[in-house]
Scaffold this motif. Structure first.
Motif, PDB file in Angstrom:
ATOM      1  N   ASP A   1     -10.606 -11.894   0.070  1.00  0.00           N
ATOM      2  CA  ASP A   1     -10.760 -10.481  -0.258  1.00  0.00           C
ATOM      3  C   ASP A   1     -11.842 -10.337  -1.323  1.00  0.00           C
ATOM      4  OD1 ASP A   1      -8.954  -7.792   0.275  1.00  0.00           O
ATOM      5  OD2 ASP A   1      -9.967  -7.721  -1.662  1.00  0.00           O
ATOM      6  N   LYS A   2     -12.520  -9.187  -1.305  1.00  0.00           N
ATOM      7  CA  LYS A   2     -13.559  -8.930  -2.307  1.00  0.00           C
ATOM      8  C   LYS A   2     -12.976  -8.758  -3.698  1.00  0.00           C
ATOM      9  CE  LYS A   2     -16.860  -6.509   0.724  1.00  0.00           C
ATOM     10  NZ  LYS A   2     -17.564  -5.222   0.939  1.00  0.00           N
ATOM     11  N   GLN A   3     -11.727  -8.274  -3.749  1.00  0.00           N
ATOM     12  CA  GLN A   3     -11.116  -7.929  -5.027  1.00  0.00           C
ATOM     13  C   GLN A   3     -10.232  -9.059  -5.549  1.00  0.00           C
ATOM     14  OE1 GLN A   3     -12.008  -5.210  -6.559  1.00  0.00           O
ATOM     15  NE2 GLN A   3     -13.149  -4.347  -4.834  1.00  0.00           N
ATOM     16  N   PRO A   4      -9.987  -9.091  -6.855  1.00  0.00           N
ATOM     17  CA  PRO A   4      -9.121 -10.130  -7.419  1.00  0.00           C
ATOM     18  C   PRO A   4      -7.640  -9.853  -7.216  1.00  0.00           C
ATOM     19  CG  PRO A   4      -9.953  -8.724  -9.165  1.00  0.00           C
ATOM     20  CD  PRO A   4     -10.642  -8.284  -7.910  1.00  0.00           C
ATOM     21  N   GLY A   5      -7.303  -8.765  -6.537  1.00  0.00           N
ATOM     22  CA  GLY A   5      -5.917  -8.410  -6.269  1.00  0.00           C
ATOM     23  C   GLY A   5      -5.861  -7.366  -5.172  1.00  0.00           C
ATOM     24  N   HIS A   6      -4.643  -7.005  -4.772  1.00  0.00           N
ATOM     25  CA  HIS A   6      -4.456  -5.973  -3.750  1.00  0.00           C
ATOM     26  C   HIS A   6      -4.687  -4.597  -4.362  1.00  0.00           C
ATOM     27  CE1 HIS A   6      -2.674  -3.418  -0.687  1.00  0.00           C
ATOM     28  NE2 HIS A   6      -1.797  -2.989  -1.569  1.00  0.00           N
ATOM     29  N   VAL A   7      -5.628  -3.846  -3.799  1.00  0.00           N
ATOM     30  CA  VAL A   7      -5.911  -2.490  -4.275  1.00  0.00           C
ATOM     31  C   VAL A   7      -5.099  -1.507  -3.435  1.00  0.00           C
ATOM     32  CG1 VAL A   7      -7.663  -0.718  -4.611  1.00  0.00           C
ATOM     33  CG2 VAL A   7      -8.218  -3.113  -5.033  1.00  0.00           C
ATOM     34  N   ARG A   8      -4.309  -0.691  -4.100  1.00  0.00           N
ATOM     35  CA  ARG A   8      -3.478   0.308  -3.410  1.00  0.00           C
ATOM     36  C   ARG A   8      -4.365   1.513  -3.062  1.00  0.00           C
ATOM     37  NH1 ARG A   8       1.802   1.264  -6.887  1.00  0.00           N
ATOM     38  NH2 ARG A   8       2.582   2.034  -4.874  1.00  0.00           N
ATOM     39  N   LYS A   9      -5.105   1.359  -1.985  1.00  0.00           N
ATOM     40  CA  LYS A   9      -6.137   2.338  -1.635  1.00  0.00           C
ATOM     41  C   LYS A   9      -5.583   3.745  -1.446  1.00  0.00           C
ATOM     42  CE  LYS A   9      -8.367   2.164   2.368  1.00  0.00           C
ATOM     43  NZ  LYS A   9      -9.263   1.705   3.461  1.00  0.00           N
ATOM     44  N   ILE A  10      -4.344   3.856  -0.961  1.00  0.00           N
ATOM     45  CA  ILE A  10      -3.770   5.183  -0.751  1.00  0.00           C
ATOM     46  C   ILE A  10      -3.502   5.896  -2.073  1.00  0.00           C
ATOM     47  CG2 ILE A  10      -2.790   4.832   1.532  1.00  0.00           C
ATOM     48  CD1 ILE A  10      -0.199   3.958   0.275  1.00  0.00           C
ATOM     49  N   LEU A  11      -3.592   5.177  -3.178  1.00  0.00           N
ATOM     50  CA  LEU A  11      -3.415   5.791  -4.498  1.00  0.00           C
ATOM     51  C   LEU A  11      -4.736   5.875  -5.265  1.00  0.00           C
ATOM     52  CD1 LEU A  11      -0.066   4.243  -5.815  1.00  0.00           C
ATOM     53  CD2 LEU A  11      -0.485   6.616  -5.197  1.00  0.00           C
TER      54      LEU A  11
ATOM     55  N   ASN B   1       6.921   8.247  -2.905  1.00  0.00           N
ATOM     56  CA  ASN B   1       6.801   7.037  -3.707  1.00  0.00           C
ATOM     57  C   ASN B   1       7.302   5.814  -2.956  1.00  0.00           C
ATOM     58  OD1 ASN B   1       5.976   7.266  -6.794  1.00  0.00           O
ATOM     59  ND2 ASN B   1       6.899   9.200  -6.200  1.00  0.00           N
ATOM     60  N   ILE B   2       8.352   5.990  -2.172  1.00  0.00           N
ATOM     61  CA  ILE B   2       8.850   4.885  -1.351  1.00  0.00           C
ATOM     62  C   ILE B   2       7.786   4.475  -0.332  1.00  0.00           C
ATOM     63  CG2 ILE B   2      10.525   4.281   0.446  1.00  0.00           C
ATOM     64  CD1 ILE B   2      12.566   5.999  -1.112  1.00  0.00           C
ATOM     65  N   ALA B   3       7.141   5.479   0.286  1.00  0.00           N
ATOM     66  CA  ALA B   3       6.096   5.194   1.277  1.00  0.00           C
ATOM     67  C   ALA B   3       4.917   4.470   0.640  1.00  0.00           C
ATOM     68  CB  ALA B   3       5.635   6.493   1.927  1.00  0.00           C
ATOM     69  N   TRP B   4       4.519   4.904  -0.558  1.00  0.00           N
ATOM     70  CA  TRP B   4       3.412   4.237  -1.258  1.00  0.00           C
ATOM     71  C   TRP B   4       3.753   2.768  -1.530  1.00  0.00           C
ATOM     72  CZ3 TRP B   4       2.938   8.988  -4.912  1.00  0.00           C
ATOM     73  CH2 TRP B   4       1.979   9.874  -4.407  1.00  0.00           C
ATOM     74  N   LYS B   5       4.971   2.518  -2.002  1.00  0.00           N
ATOM     75  CA  LYS B   5       5.377   1.142  -2.309  1.00  0.00           C
ATOM     76  C   LYS B   5       5.491   0.311  -1.044  1.00  0.00           C
ATOM     77  CE  LYS B   5       7.812   2.225  -6.607  1.00  0.00           C
ATOM     78  NZ  LYS B   5       9.138   2.254  -7.295  1.00  0.00           N
ATOM     79  N   ALA B   6       6.044   0.898   0.014  1.00  0.00           N
ATOM     80  CA  ALA B   6       6.206   0.159   1.263  1.00  0.00           C
ATOM     81  C   ALA B   6       4.849  -0.237   1.840  1.00  0.00           C
ATOM     82  CB  ALA B   6       6.985   1.005   2.271  1.00  0.00           C
ATOM     83  N   GLY B   7       3.855   0.651   1.720  1.00  0.00           N
ATOM     84  CA  GLY B   7       2.529   0.351   2.245  1.00  0.00           C
ATOM     85  C   GLY B   7       1.896  -0.854   1.584  1.00  0.00           C
ATOM     86  N   SER B   8       2.230  -1.076   0.312  1.00  0.00           N
ATOM     87  CA  SER B   8       1.666  -2.213  -0.425  1.00  0.00           C
ATOM     88  C   SER B   8       2.665  -3.368  -0.555  1.00  0.00           C
ATOM     89  CB  SER B   8       1.231  -1.751  -1.824  1.00  0.00           C
ATOM     90  OG  SER B   8       0.130  -0.878  -1.736  1.00  0.00           O
ATOM     91  N   LYS B   9       3.698  -3.341   0.296  1.00  0.00           N
ATOM     92  CA  LYS B   9       4.695  -4.416   0.334  1.00  0.00           C
ATOM     93  C   LYS B   9       5.336  -4.647  -1.046  1.00  0.00           C
ATOM     94  CE  LYS B   9       4.060  -5.030   4.629  1.00  0.00           C
ATOM     95  NZ  LYS B   9       5.090  -4.497   5.558  1.00  0.00           N
ATOM     96  N   LEU B  10       5.653  -3.537  -1.724  1.00  0.00           N
ATOM     97  CA  LEU B  10       6.293  -3.623  -3.031  1.00  0.00           C
ATOM     98  C   LEU B  10       7.780  -3.353  -2.952  1.00  0.00           C
ATOM     99  CD1 LEU B  10       3.554  -1.817  -5.162  1.00  0.00           C
ATOM    100  CD2 LEU B  10       3.997  -4.280  -5.007  1.00  0.00           C
ATOM    101  N   LEU B  11       8.297  -3.243  -1.728  1.00  0.00           N
ATOM    102  CA  LEU B  11       9.740  -3.044  -1.535  1.00  0.00           C
ATOM    103  C   LEU B  11      10.323  -4.241  -0.814  1.00  0.00           C
ATOM    104  CD1 LEU B  11       9.876   0.686  -0.392  1.00  0.00           C
ATOM    105  CD2 LEU B  11      10.468  -0.240  -2.629  1.00  0.00           C
TER     106      LEU B  11
ATOM    107  N   TRP C   1      -2.410 -10.875  -6.723  1.00  0.00           N
ATOM    108  CA  TRP C   1      -1.892 -11.553  -5.530  1.00  0.00           C
ATOM    109  C   TRP C   1      -0.614 -12.309  -5.841  1.00  0.00           C
ATOM    110  CZ3 TRP C   1      -4.348  -9.190  -2.011  1.00  0.00           C
ATOM    111  CH2 TRP C   1      -5.730  -9.000  -2.030  1.00  0.00           C
ATOM    112  N   THR C   2      -0.538 -12.882  -7.023  1.00  0.00           N
ATOM    113  CA  THR C   2       0.624 -13.696  -7.374  1.00  0.00           C
ATOM    114  C   THR C   2       1.889 -12.877  -7.585  1.00  0.00           C
ATOM    115  OG1 THR C   2      -0.127 -13.606  -9.680  1.00  0.00           O
ATOM    116  CG2 THR C   2      -0.746 -15.549  -8.391  1.00  0.00           C
ATOM    117  N   HIS C   3       1.760 -11.542  -7.580  1.00  0.00           N
ATOM    118  CA  HIS C   3       2.946 -10.694  -7.738  1.00  0.00           C
ATOM    119  C   HIS C   3       3.881 -10.830  -6.542  1.00  0.00           C
ATOM    120  CE1 HIS C   3       5.328  -7.060  -8.643  1.00  0.00           C
ATOM    121  NE2 HIS C   3       5.249  -6.824  -7.346  1.00  0.00           N
ATOM    122  N   TYR C   4       3.309 -11.118  -5.388  1.00  0.00           N
ATOM    123  CA  TYR C   4       4.093 -11.130  -4.152  1.00  0.00           C
ATOM    124  C   TYR C   4       4.783 -12.476  -3.948  1.00  0.00           C
ATOM    125  CZ  TYR C   4       1.467  -6.897  -3.118  1.00  0.00           C
ATOM    126  OH  TYR C   4       0.926  -5.640  -3.180  1.00  0.00           O
TER     127      TYR C   4
END
Length: 396
Positions: free
Chosen positions: A41-51, A386-396, A66-69
């Protein structure tokens, strides 16, 4: 036996979903061989683009390491850009964050480079909300305008400085305008300005908002936006911004301190150099099981891919919801291909369910089941969003 290398290009919503699903279905092993996972990836982490609108209105951090997951354990992360795919030699060429070029072989390759925000021609003025850097520029611009307004004695000029036009009324434009209006009012009050003088115009090229839903849903959405301080201008397309004035398609001229473009998505243009088969619009061509045409072991999902239900020829849209579902299915497809079994085939999932955030404790949820419309507003809708935002970034 040597390890089998699975490379995933792109750590957005679809890429994360694919990584998680393939790891879970294979359990890091296949036919007695360990699977080595590498994420580019170009970025050093996952960017929550929808936010992305959040750093344009405040200072929220929308990048997740990345290590958060938990499913990132054992995954190698490479910050860089993939330049080309040699499907015959089963290797990719990439340039890392230091600009050094290298090749890396693969056994399995998942292309999930997603989309980028559409930019108008530079001579049309304004600022496109396209990444974290432009978001920060937008935030500093409207804040500077409000500070300047404190000392402005000319009424018309003060009104212009306290006004913003958001060009593009998709969900991104709607959410941007709502949160921007609320944050500008709050900042104006702190500066001793009359917060009622803050004006945010949402320019909608169509006849009404949210045409995916019944008219009454769009009407309710507009009423909520009005309460936030957003004025929706229908059948109005921004043509250009110049010297603090937005010229509109109907001939109107809006004096504003800032014009923000939120005019949709296009497939990632990096695909053009990768050597993969593309549609005229720039999406990767795949079969019903996400296999790239003419490239053994290569799959593609998400916004960058033309994915069609083979039963009815209906294509998936460029949304994180659909990208997430594709990623989950891809895990089963890869496992089936590795074991020599028939793989699942794409099936279009009806997604008549939308969540829209309109500022803290404000929102709108619309869904349709068997012809019955469900509309939720207020705090509960905000929770759903907020649930949808988190689910999109695999935070749930």
């Amino acid at each position: 036996m040597n390890d089998l290398t699975c490379i995933i290009i792109g750590g957005g919503h679809a890429g994360l979903s694919a990584l998680k699903a393939i790891k879970e279905t294979t359990r890091n092993m296949t036919n007695g061989r360990r699977i080595r996972f590498v994420l580019f990836d170009k970025q050093p982490g996952h960017v929550r683009k929808i936010l992305l609108f959040r750093p344009a209105v405040g200072e929220e951090v929308i990048m997740i390491p990345w290590t958060h997951y938990s499913f990132s354990e054992g995954v190698e992360f490479v910050q860089g850009t993939v330049a080309s795919v040699d499907s015959g030699g089963k290797q990719i060429q990439y340039k890392d964050a230091h600009g050094d070029e290298a090749w890396i072989p693969y056994d399995l390759l998942v292309v999930a480079v997603g989309s980028v925000f559409r930019r108008p021609d530079p001579d049309r003025g304004g600022i496109s909300l396209t990444d974290q850097q432009t978001a920060a520029v937008i935030r500093e611009r409207w804040r500077a305008n409000l500070r300047q307004s404190v000392h402005e004695t000319d009424v018309k000029e003060r009104k212009r400085l306290m006004s913003v036009a958001v060009a593009g009324a998709g969900i991104s434009g709607i959410e941007t305008s709502a949160e921007l209006a609320l944050e500008m009012q709050k900042e104006a009050a702190l500066l001793g300005l009359d917060s009622s003088e803050v004006a945010v115009y949402l320019l909608n090229a169509r006849e009404r908002l949210f045409p995916e839903a019944p008219e009454k849903v769009g009407h309710k959405l507009e009423l909520t936006l009005n309460k936030c301080g957003v004025t929706v201008l229908h059948n109005r397309k921004a043509l250009r911004e110049e010297a603090g004035v937005v010229t509109v398609s109907n001939g109107d001229r809006l004096p504003v301190g800032l014009c923000i473009w939120t005019i949709g998505l296009i497939p990632n243009p990096d695909l053009r150099s990768m050597g993969l088969p593309l549609t005229p619009d720039g999406q990767v061509l795949v079969d019903g099981s996400y296999r790239v045409q003419g490239a053994t072991g290569v799959y593609s999902i998400g916004d960058c891919t033309r994915i069609v239900d083979p039963r009815n020829d209906i294509a998936d849209q460029m949304t994180c919801k659909e990208g997430g579902l594709q990623g989950e299915r891809l895990g089963k497809i890869v496992m089936a291909d590795l074991e020599g079994r028939p793989a699942p085939v794409h099936k279009k999932v009806p997604l008549d369910f939308f969540c829209i955030g309109l500022g803290k404790n404000r929102g709108l949820v619309w869904g349709r089941k068997r012809g019955v419309n469900l509309i939720i507003t207020g705090k509960l809708a905000w929770k759903f969003r907020n649930i949808a935002w988190k689910a999109g970034s695999k935070l749930l």
